[in-house]
Design an enzyme around this catalytic site. Sequence first.
Site: not given
Lengths: 364, 364
Positions: B101, B175, B199
Amino acid sequence: MTRPFNFSAGPAMLPQAVLQQAAAEMLDWHGSGMGVMEMSHRGKEFISIYEAAERDLRELLAVPAHFRILFMQGGGLGENAIVPMNCSRGGAVDVVVTGSWSQKSLQEARRYADAQAAASNEADRHTTLPAPTSWRLRDNAAYVHVCSNETIHGVEMHTLPDLAALGCRAPLVVDCSSHVLSRGIDWSRVGLAFAGAQKNIGPAGVTIVIVREDLLGHALPITPSAFDYKNVADNASMYNTPPTYGIYIAGLVFQWIKAQGGVAEMERRAIEKAQLLYGYLDDNGGFYSNRVARDARSRMNVPFFLADERLNEAFLAGAREAGLLQLKGHKSVGGMRASVYNAMPLAGVQALVTYLQDFARRHG
Amino acid sequence: MTRPFNFSAGPAMLPQAVLQQAAAEMLDWHGSGMGVMEMSHRGKEFISIYEAAERDLRELLAVPAHFRILFMQGGGLGENAIVPMNCSRGGAVDVVVTGSWSQKSLQEARRYADAQAAASNEADRHTTLPAPTSWRLRDNAAYVHVCSNETIHGVEMHTLPDLAALGCRAPLVVDCSSHVLSRGIDWSRVGLAFAGAQKNIGPAGVTIVIVREDLLGHALPITPSAFDYKNVADNASMYNTPPTYGIYIAGLVFQWIKAQGGVAEMERRAIEKAQLLYGYLDDNGGFYSNRVARDARSRMNVPFFLADERLNEAFLAGAREAGLLQLKGHKSVGGMRASVYNAMPLAGVQALVTYLQDFARRHG
């Protein structure tokens, strides 16, 4: 119990059968042990939902094989940037201004391209449609943008322009957010069509883009990779995690339209509902009026005014009591607005006209 | 009937009580006569839903008053572009690479800024955390980006770096998509935190951005107006139509977390579940293993491998039969992955460990 009739311009009324099915499947989709919101977008269950939605939409709108269907995010305002990022090549963009939405598209395109108004109905307060033969189209335009239904001003372009017949070789980009699936689309005249879902398709947060394959692959370097049409197309809308639940609801709406008889039947109903409503607005002794030129009137969004605007609050309060919701007009136009999308039954428009008559009788 | 336990990395399991409430309210929210999907985002009903969600999130994460909470679209990959568009000022951006990511964030930031890796754990195949004292931070960095939980590699930064103590005055961008609401956030160390919802929060298609007010208003001219943080903040996330249904579900999840005891209780449970699962993965005679350094292990995403990978398919098939879903690892890492977000009860991890033991006994 009868549900109230919801005339919101969007997010908007959905078919009751769709909501009932979504509620029934919320905790367990087809015996998978998962709700749709809980599924990996890469699992076979969601892939099957996605593929059915794409297939049904392609069938409903008779989308040719050389067009790709993308499920994206960002809504119409997001797409106002994403289209020129992908299609302007930093060159000229011609925009036909017919109301608030195309005006916003023009402004946003100026961030990325030499965007100009090819025509404008602003002098008519966005109540008319400039004839295509009057549009000032540039030879070097990368594309021509139209909004074929202006949600706020209630103006609809009932026939898409034939740019080739106008001597223009640029692709036509169509924002059809607020009439998509209420009528067919002549793909021979279109390069790209997009629609925010929250009017005729499903929940806010899904944007559908239908794009001719030759327009892919020309994004400006500053295009976010998640909004590069080629990335989205190459990855079947799964380059990033798509708005899975919204796509599922859209798919249920597509199935519902098919079961009702398809887009032709939606159009027949839209014409019937529009004739009933405009018929009364034009012939009520001046208590109410619609100000849009007759050939430019939207079947989906019907703005109207009470001659005596001091009655507006009483009108809205009475409507709510009668089970007629969200009739207040957009703040930039004022007055009232009845949005009559696919999910609105004829009975809803009949109930509205009955209320209009009754309110006029009591206050006229 | 017990629902299966769903270990998807996202979109992921949601609390059963949330799904039940959503199903019950699908056709009529609180007597409004409308489902939430059908409400105008500007009506009082949806505004009340929005304001409650914003307030509850602010309370749960103890977000200070000088931070704004934005509900946006585009997910983590979209945000990888939207953050540098808004915050890089076209200058230098330092990214700490700890897995897929942050690697993607670095690549995307290069479209808009002079982005460099300040550190990388790539040589360790993304199984460690580079010590902040080793980060090469530039004096002119507009911001420093970290991904505090790498969903794919299962690496979690359990303490956010104190950039000021490192002599760096740039704001920290975090993030936190895959651990948000499973632990507190030290806002004194943060300039901006963002999280894709799919999530620990709710459905895919909502991105939450929590941003310090002084970082608003510096967007590059090529920033789409719908993704300009200042526009979004000034319009309470209603500059364009927000993903209303996703925000509603997120709000129900926030209420559920509050009812369970808040983020502190979520963290207590996360530690308990992680200890149980890692405890067994570290002590099973070598049949299974997790390869992440102990101090870098994620409580949310637990990748693991069978020593004999020929058993992978049998493992997954048996797991499905035992009601343990979506355990297949990400294709870039292989093996298995158990994602153990807030909605996963301890009983789910207990069932997984029982199955791990049973499968090892039968095949060991």
